[in-house]
Design an enzyme around this catalytic site. Structure first.
Site, PDB file in Angstrom:
ATOM      1  CE1 TYR A   1      -4.347   0.560  -0.516  1.00  0.00           C
ATOM      2  CE2 TYR A   1      -3.715   2.587   0.584  1.00  0.00           C
ATOM      3  CZ  TYR A   1      -4.608   1.868  -0.196  1.00  0.00           C
ATOM      4  OH  TYR A   1      -5.741   2.463  -0.649  1.00  0.00           O
TER       5      TYR A   1
ATOM      6  N   GLY B   1       6.277   8.149   0.791  1.00  0.00           N
ATOM      7  CA  GLY B   1       7.353   7.834   1.743  1.00  0.00           C
ATOM      8  C   GLY B   1       8.137   6.617   1.247  1.00  0.00           C
ATOM      9  CG  HIS B   2       6.299   2.763   1.061  1.00  0.00           C
ATOM     10  ND1 HIS B   2       4.950   2.992   1.230  1.00  0.00           N
ATOM     11  CD2 HIS B   2       6.677   1.996   2.104  1.00  0.00           C
ATOM     12  CE1 HIS B   2       4.535   2.385   2.322  1.00  0.00           C
ATOM     13  NE2 HIS B   2       5.560   1.779   2.883  1.00  0.00           N
TER      14      HIS B   2
ATOM     15  CD  GLU C   1      16.081   9.712   9.557  1.00  0.00           C
ATOM     16  OE1 GLU C   1      15.501  10.805   9.756  1.00  0.00           O
ATOM     17  OE2 GLU C   1      17.279   9.630   9.233  1.00  0.00           O
TER      18      GLU C   1
ATOM     19  CB  SER D   1       1.227   6.370   7.803  1.00  0.00           C
ATOM     20  OG  SER D   1       0.730   5.128   8.245  1.00  0.00           O
ATOM     21  CB  SER D   2       0.145   1.995   4.535  1.00  0.00           C
ATOM     22  OG  SER D   2       1.368   1.979   3.868  1.00  0.00           O
TER      23      SER D   2
END
Ligand code: PAF
Length: 282
Positions: free
Chosen positions: A32, A36-37, A148, A185-186
């Site tokens: 998902y 960020g990923h 982080e 965030s997912s």
């Protein structure tokens, strides 16, 4: 982009890269994917010849079965994002492929895993360390990339690598935020509109904490101030507020006179969000 569903397929793909003397960066994820990923992927691409991503919602790091079931999944969308970013291979194992039904071995950083979020979610970091060490063994990469945002996870992984002499370099990548400051965030997709707005209090509290930090401050006093600050948002159900030494996660004694990390965890509705910021009092 090669899609590998078995360990053997991934090993074969990496063997091909290695045969050409290419370095490999690993980006472990639970899918998902968000920006960020993608920042982890871009950092890995800049530092390695090849990038391998993994997508595996690891059951052993979830204490709560409902949290595991509710974890969002969208494989096709994830594949499209990884492909567009130029990822070379993605490993998407099933639970049965990852875990032998007779498995007996786990990996745990005894002290770090049981502090803070680890105390709140017993067994969580043991699940993380076990799956991450399996992914390291399967992928045989040179470097591995972690956000982080989960500061404790990053320290736990670095400690595991150091203690077990794992031949891989864990790399921490700064938290990516939405334009309004919410850490990506997912889990954010599960927030209601009102909770999504309320959750901005976390980043605001980090900025406030950073501003308030000075070597005149005691840790307890700063934690209490952060508690008051976040409590102004009635939708935030505070789980933890910790100000800890940025390197050991021990509680500093007396006044703050070296870098600390502010670690926040709060629920908005039934969604647990975490955020962090490293602050230097000097
Ligand atoms: O941070 C995550 O997404 C997970 O904890 C990880 C590192 C992929 C292990 O399952």
């Amino acid at each position: 982009m090669q899609i590998c569903r078995t360990k053997a397929e991934l090993r074969e793909a990496v063997k091909g890269f290695r045969a050409q003397n290419e370095s490999v960066g690993l980006v472990p994820t639970m899918g998902y994917l968000h920006d960020g990923h993608m920042t982890l992927v871009r950092t890995a691409k800049a530092q390695n010849d090849r990038v391998v991503a993994t997508i595996f919602v690891n059951p052993t790091q979830f204490g709560d079965a409902s949290d595991l079931d509710a974890y969002p999944r969208d494989e096709d969308r994830d594949f499209a994002l990884l492909k567009a970013e130029g990822v070379d291979a993605v490993f998407v194992p099933s639970v049965a492929e990852m875990y032998d039904p007779n498995a007996q071995t786990t990996v745990e950083t005894e002290q770090l895993a049981n502090l803070l979020m680890g105390a709140l979610r017993p067994g969580h970091y043991k699940g993380v360390c076990t799956v991450v060490s399996k992914l390291f063994n399967i992928a045989q990469a040179d470097r591995a990339y972690f956000g982080e945002k989960d500061y404790q996870q990053l320290l736990v992984v670095k400690t595991m690598v150091r203690d077990l002499d794992m031949p891989i370099e864990p790399v921490g990548v700064p938290t990516v935020r939405e334009v309004d400051g919410l850490a990506m965030s997912s889990r954010n997709v599960r927030l209601s509109l009102e909770d999504r707005q309320a959750a901005l209090i976390l980043n605001k509290a980090l900025a406030h904490g950073d501003y308030e930090i000075s070597d005149e401050r005691e840790v307890d006093e700063l934690e209490a101030e952060l508690h008051r600050f976040i409590s102004r948002e009635p939708r935030a159900k505070i789980e933890t507020i910790d100000v800890r030494d940025a390197f050991t996660l021990e509680k500093p004694q007396g006044k703050i006179n070296s870098p600390v990390v502010i670690l926040l965890a709060a629920r908005f509705g039934d969604v647990l969000l975490i955020d962090q910021r490293v602050c230097d009092p000097s």
